[in-house]
Every structure is written in C-alpha cells, then in structure tokens.
Design a protein around this motif. Structure first.
Motif, PDB file in Angstrom:
ATOM      1  N   UNK A   1       8.369   7.956   5.295  1.00 17.23           N
ATOM      2  CA  UNK A   1       8.663   8.717   3.897  1.00 17.23           C
ATOM      3  C   UNK A   1       7.567   8.857   3.237  1.00 17.23           C
ATOM      4  N   UNK A   2       6.519   8.103   3.312  1.00 17.07           N
ATOM      5  CA  UNK A   2       5.473   7.791   2.540  1.00 17.07           C
ATOM      6  C   UNK A   2       4.626   8.632   2.508  1.00 17.07           C
ATOM      7  N   UNK A   3       4.450   9.083   3.819  1.00 18.34           N
ATOM      8  CA  UNK A   3       3.467  10.916   4.027  1.00 18.34           C
ATOM      9  C   UNK A   3       4.308  11.836   3.462  1.00 18.34           C
ATOM     10  N   UNK A   4       5.542  11.914   3.883  1.00 12.75           N
ATOM     11  CA  UNK A   4       6.487  12.619   4.075  1.00 12.75           C
ATOM     12  C   UNK A   4       6.196  13.735   2.313  1.00 12.75           C
ATOM     13  N   UNK A   5       6.316  12.273   1.337  1.00 10.87           N
ATOM     14  CA  UNK A   5       6.182  12.703  -0.376  1.00 10.87           C
ATOM     15  C   UNK A   5       5.099  13.189  -0.405  1.00 10.87           C
ATOM     16  N   UNK A   6       4.178  12.949  -0.426  1.00  9.32           N
ATOM     17  CA  UNK A   6       2.810  13.202   0.183  1.00  9.32           C
ATOM     18  C   UNK A   6       2.459  14.813   0.268  1.00  9.32           C
TER      19      UNK A   6
ATOM     20  N   UNK B   1       0.914  -1.184   0.453  1.00  9.23           N
ATOM     21  CA  UNK B   1      -0.319  -0.264   0.064  1.00  9.23           C
ATOM     22  C   UNK B   1       0.856   0.832   0.092  1.00  9.23           C
ATOM     23  N   UNK B   2       2.384   0.765   0.835  1.00  6.42           N
ATOM     24  CA  UNK B   2       2.983   2.455   0.346  1.00  6.42           C
ATOM     25  C   UNK B   2       3.558   2.346  -0.886  1.00  6.42           C
ATOM     26  N   UNK B   3       3.395   1.210  -1.354  1.00  2.59           N
ATOM     27  CA  UNK B   3       3.960   1.405  -2.827  1.00  2.59           C
ATOM     28  C   UNK B   3       2.905   2.039  -3.320  1.00  2.59           C
ATOM     29  N   UNK B   4       2.133   1.533  -3.547  1.00  2.00           N
ATOM     30  CA  UNK B   4       1.144   2.431  -4.783  1.00  2.00           C
ATOM     31  C   UNK B   4       0.493   3.588  -3.907  1.00  2.00           C
ATOM     32  N   UNK B   5       0.497   4.485  -2.534  1.00  2.00           N
ATOM     33  CA  UNK B   5       0.773   5.462  -2.574  1.00  2.00           C
ATOM     34  C   UNK B   5       1.982   6.484  -2.988  1.00  2.00           C
ATOM     35  N   UNK B   6       3.282   5.839  -3.188  1.00  2.00           N
ATOM     36  CA  UNK B   6       3.980   6.686  -4.014  1.00  2.00           C
ATOM     37  C   UNK B   6       3.863   6.705  -5.511  1.00  2.00           C
ATOM     38  N   UNK B   7       3.279   5.603  -5.908  1.00  2.00           N
ATOM     39  CA  UNK B   7       2.846   5.815  -7.479  1.00  2.00           C
ATOM     40  C   UNK B   7       1.602   7.010  -7.528  1.00  2.00           C
ATOM     41  N   UNK B   8       1.105   6.358  -6.979  1.00  2.00           N
ATOM     42  CA  UNK B   8      -0.056   7.638  -6.650  1.00  2.00           C
ATOM     43  C   UNK B   8       0.698   9.107  -7.036  1.00  2.00           C
ATOM     44  N   UNK B   9       0.959   9.529  -6.064  1.00  2.00           N
ATOM     45  CA  UNK B   9       1.894  11.049  -6.135  1.00  2.00           C
ATOM     46  C   UNK B   9       2.573  11.262  -7.043  1.00  2.00           C
ATOM     47  N   UNK B  10       2.788  10.420  -7.329  1.00  2.00           N
ATOM     48  CA  UNK B  10       3.939  10.428  -8.558  1.00  2.00           C
ATOM     49  C   UNK B  10       3.047  10.682  -9.626  1.00  2.00           C
ATOM     50  N   UNK B  11       1.977   9.973  -9.797  1.00  2.00           N
ATOM     51  CA  UNK B  11       1.476  10.838 -11.760  1.00  2.00           C
ATOM     52  C   UNK B  11       0.074  11.055 -11.081  1.00  2.00           C
TER      53      UNK B  11
END
Length: 574
Positions: A466-471, A421-431
C-alpha cells in the motif's frame, strides 16, 4: 573467428535439449545459469567424438546492477574447474547491492519467471513527460539565474529547501545564502551587487531543489535551473581554474539532485567526479597553518568544509553500494566529523555505512553487531528514518549472503523499523518530499519480507504494498509503475509457490487420511479447482506488463496462465 562470434557447443545439456534452446556448453551453461535450474549433460547417449571434445567450464554469473543483460564472465573472475560448484559465490562489490538481492530472491521463488537483474525503484523517476533539454556545447554561456526566476520566487524556493532538505542535508549557511540572494538581484551598477559567477550555480541548485520539493510535476524553470548549474560547473572545469568552496557546494547540490531525478549510472559518475574535486581542493584535510590549500577562499568556515566532505562521501558511498560499483576512497583524509545537530543528521550514519565496505572481510557476528547498533539509534526526521532503514536492509542483505538467519528479538526489531520506515515514506509522500528512499525503501522492504517469509513478515506485506502504491499514485512515472508491477509479480509468484506447497501437502493428507484416522468423516468434499488464472476478468494488464517492461521479457506468461490453481483476484493495476 572474432571474439564476438558465438561458439557453438557440440553437446547441449539436458535442460536446453528439452527446451530447444541454444547451449553454451559450460558447466553450468549460461541458459541454466540464467534461469537457476540444474545443468546436467547426458554424455552416455552422445557420439564419442562429441564427448571427447567436450570440456565443460565452470562459470560464475556476474551481478552488475545496471547491465541490461547478463554478460559472460571474464576468465579472471571464473572459478577453477577443479573447484566444486555447489554454490555460486557472491561478488564482494555486489554484497550491498539491492538489485542483486532482488534477482536472487526472484530466482529462489520461481527461476523460470524471475525478472531480470535490474535496479528497481532507484528514485521516483522523471517527473515530467518531456525529456530534459539536450546539453548545449560548453562554449555557450549559461543563463543567469536572474533571468529564470525573480528574487521573491528565489526566496520562496530557498525557504522550501531549508524547511525540507537542509534538516537532513545540512551543508549551506542559511544566513549567507539569503545575503547572497539580496546582492544577486541588485542592479549591476550597485556597489554590493553580486555579479554572475560560481555562486550562481549554488543558487540554481537550491532553487531546483525548491521546485523538486514543492511540485509533483516538474516545470521548465526547474530544468532550466538544473541546466544552468551544470553549464557553470562545466565552464569552471574547462577553465582549469582552482575550485572554490562555492564550486564544491554547487557540485554537492548537483549530485544530490541527480540522485533523486536521473538514472543510476549518471548519478554514480557525478558522485565520483565530486570526490575527485574534493581531493583536488584538499577539502578532505583539516586546515592548519602549515598547510597550503588549493581553495581560493581559505577563510571558509571549517564546519562548512567538514559538512561538504561528509556529504560528498555519503553520496558516493551509497550510490556505489546500491549499484555494486567501486567507491572513491581519499587517502590521507584528516577531516573530523562535523558537530551534530540536535535533530540528528544523515552524517551520523556515515561511519557505519563505510564499515560495510564489501572489500572488508566481515563474518556474521560482526554484521549482527553492526545491525544491533543501527537498530539502537532513534531518529525522528522521516528522511533520517528511511536512511536508517536503508542501512538496516543493506546489513540484512549482507547477512543473507552468509546464510545467516535473523531471528528472535533482532528480527522483531527489524520488522518494527521496517514498519516505521513505511510510515515515514507515506509522510514524505503527503508532504511533497520526493527523497529517493520513498521509492527504494518500500520496494526493498517488500523483497525483504518475502525473503524472511514468516507469519509476522507476511502480515506486514500488505502495508508495504500500500505504501508503494501511494508513491505510484503521487508520482506516476515509468520507474514507479515498473517497481510496483514488479513487486506485485514477486508476490504473485510467491503466492503461486505457496499454493503448490499447499496442494502437495493436501495430496499427502488425502492419500493417507483413511489409514491415519479411519473414524474421521469429511462432511463436505474438497472442491477441485476447474479454472485457470486467465479466467479472471481484468487480468489482461499482466500481459501488457510483460510487453512494456524490458525486465520481464523472459517471463513465460502462457505457461504461467495455463497452471490450474486457485488464485486471488488481481488488481487492475495503477
């Protein structure tokens, strides 16, 4: 004396006396209940007239996800004074609430400094520094969509919608929408021209989603489109006309858009209104020759009708669950599930979601079985992965309320799905896909990892932060900054508790080391810490955090900073 007048207790508990705070006189009192400390009364040292009139009442704390402060519990919800108060019951409606889970976690880590009850990371927050325009009176006609965007721009926005939103929220016919776009921008005198009407609300909703999923900052055009759709829907509500499939479609778009952009209460009320409109139009029933429908277009594709009903249910169920509110249940529903798509959809999770109705009695074995079934499903689309992860976290919260400890292979799979799920969240942030779950799921994963508190869960904590930080870096809003700072504070408090436990164990070893191992020689003395947290440079951001965030108003920063302990250097913040 009015009901709102504060009743002063003749006797205060020991904790309130020592802290010089007002005491409600309940058992436990409201102050001790708020901070999660033991509430005891020293009746022997008080005057007899005070102790004779003192009758402590057992109270239960409310856990509403949206209240700014904890209100007194109504008498109908209080426990019988004869009932033991060893453990406070969890309200059934709040069993699925992430806000209640975070509050209980924080109270367990540090009752005195726990953030208040608040629904953190509901979505990415308002993406524009200016507030949306004020709602004009409903008598003012809505602006036509052709006056907001051009036809070419509308096609680009619709393409974005079908590429990023439709694979997960599929309830609009692509061919039909593009056909209507071609008609809407024709000259009004043209034979096939589509005039201003209910389908404008659908076009505005699709276009607003196109802006939302293509820009990190909102534009005036996005607000104009969302406002135009609202005005059209309000006009049809006031006109007392029969709703159509177009109106229901526009309402589904509006509620889905609100879930990602506005506050929880507003989105919840809109989702309930949507469900009532579905019932008024009999959209929850399968059409039959013997049934007279209220829909103006009885030739509507049955598959589209089923998808609209599923979308309305999905939105209302999860918004209600996350807020700890009642959902709208339509009795007599006979609509069958829509045909699944090859890529999988959010609708596949709806039966499991509805099975978690907090009003249903479920024991730990039932929930463990549901958890196993959820973990068995494999999703490939990032939005569906996060929806599956959100469902898994909800089941975990339910199990925690039953004091059930997840372990073994199921715990390994919970952590594995959290990592996915964390990987999916980072993917959606980038896209550029600001689904609400990219904010909510990482935050809830952080809280869940702290709750599990194992070596494996804490090892995943860095990736979650780190994922939350990217968001936060992608969507620098007040909502996201509050969520990140709160997560950081929870980890900080958790670390402090670990440090205190380590120091306690070190004292035991130090006091008993000579007798247990007389031949043991310590080559280097253990350095005693001689500095405090305030000595670290750049840590003033925590003081600013306490001032700026209403949810941390009760945080005792001075007492927290005065503790002499070794602390990791804090980041400067986002």
């Amino acid at each position: 004396m009015t009901e709102s007048t504060r009743k002063r207790s003749r006797i205060a508990c020991v904790s309130c006396q020592s802290r010089k705070r007002k005491c409600s006189g309940d058992q436990p009192c409201s102050t001790c209940l708020q901070f999660g400390v033991d509430c005891q009364y020293d009746l022997l040292s008080r005057k007899k007239k005070d102790t004779r009139s003192f009758r402590p009442q057992l109270s239960v704390p409310p856990l509403s996800a949206t209240t700014a402060r904890e209100e007194p519990v109504p008498k109908s919800h209080r426990k019988d004074p004869a009932t033991p108060s060893a453990s406070l019951p969890y309200s059934s409606l709040e069993a699925n609430s992430g806000a209640a889970f975070v509050r209980k976690l924080a109270l367990k880590i540090d009752p005195a400094n726990a953030p208040r009850l608040h629904l953190f990371a509901w979505n990415v927050g308002t993406r524009h520094p200016l507030p949306p325009p004020m709602n004009p009176p409903p008598t003012i006609p809505a602006v036509s969509i052709v006056d907001i965007v051009s036809q070419d721009k509308m096609r680009l926005l619709a393409t974005t919608y079908f590429e990023k939103v439709d694979p997960c929220y599929g309830f609009i016919s692509r061919d039909y929408l593009y056909h209507q776009v071609g008609r809407r921008w024709l000259p009004p005198t043209a034979e096939n021209a589509l005039s201003y009407g209910p389908y404008d609300a659908v076009l505005c909703g699709v276009a607003a989603f196109g802006f939302l999923f293509s820009r990190r900052q909102a534009t005036p055009a996005e607000y104009q489109l969302a406002e135009a759709a609202r005005l059209i829907l309000d006009q049809y509500m006031l006109a007392d006309a029969s709703s159509s499939v177009e109106i229901i479609t526009a309402w589904v778009l509006r509620v889905a858009y609100l879930r990602m952009t506005v506050t929880p209460d507003f989105a919840w009320m809109a989702s309930c209104s949507l469900m009532h409109l579905v019932e008024a139009t009999d959209l929850h029933r399968e059409p039959s020759p013997d049934t007279t429908l209220a829909l103006t277009s009885q030739l509507c594709d049955p598959e589209v009708r089923r998808r609209l009903f599923c979308m309305a249910r999905h939105l209302n169920v999860w918004i209600s669950f996350e807020l700890g509110r009642s959902r709208v249940v339509l009795h007599g529903a006979s609509s069958v599930p829509p045909a699944p798509r090859p890529t999988g959809e959010i609708f596949n999770l709806l039966p499991v979601s509805e099975s978690l109705d907090p009003n249903k009695v479920q024991d730990s074995s039932d929930l463990e079985s549901i958890m196993f079934n959820v973990l068995e499903v494999v999703h490939t689309l990032p939005p569906n992965i996060l929806a599956q992860c959100n469902l898994m976290l909800c089941i975990y919260r339910r199990l925690r309320t039953l004091d059930f400890v997840i372990s073994g292979s199921i715990l390994d799979r919970v952590l594995a799905l959290s990592k996915t799920g964390l990987q999916a969240a980072r993917t959606m942030v980038a896209s550029l896909c600001p689904w609400h779950h990219i904010a909510n799921v990482p935050f809830q994963i952080i809280c869940t990892l702290l709750s599990i508190d194992s070596r494996a869960s804490l090892a995943l904590l860095g990736e979650a932060m780190q994922t939350l930080r990217e968001v936060v870096l992608a969507y620098d809003t007040d909502v996201m900054r509050e969520a990140y700072n709160t997560a950081y504070l929870l980890i900080l408090l958790h670390n402090r508790r670990k440090e205190e436990d380590t120091n306690a164990l070190r004292d035991v070893l130090r006091a008993n080391g000579a007798g247990a191992a007389p031949r043991m020689e310590i080559s280097e003395p253990i350095a005693e810490p001689n500095h405090s947290l305030a000595d670290y440079p750049g840590f003033s951001w925590l003081s600013d955090l306490v001032v700026d965030m209403p949810s941390l108003q009760n945080f005792d920063l001075e007492g927290f900073m005065a503790t002499d302990a070794t602390w990791p250097l804090a980041e400067s913040g986002v």
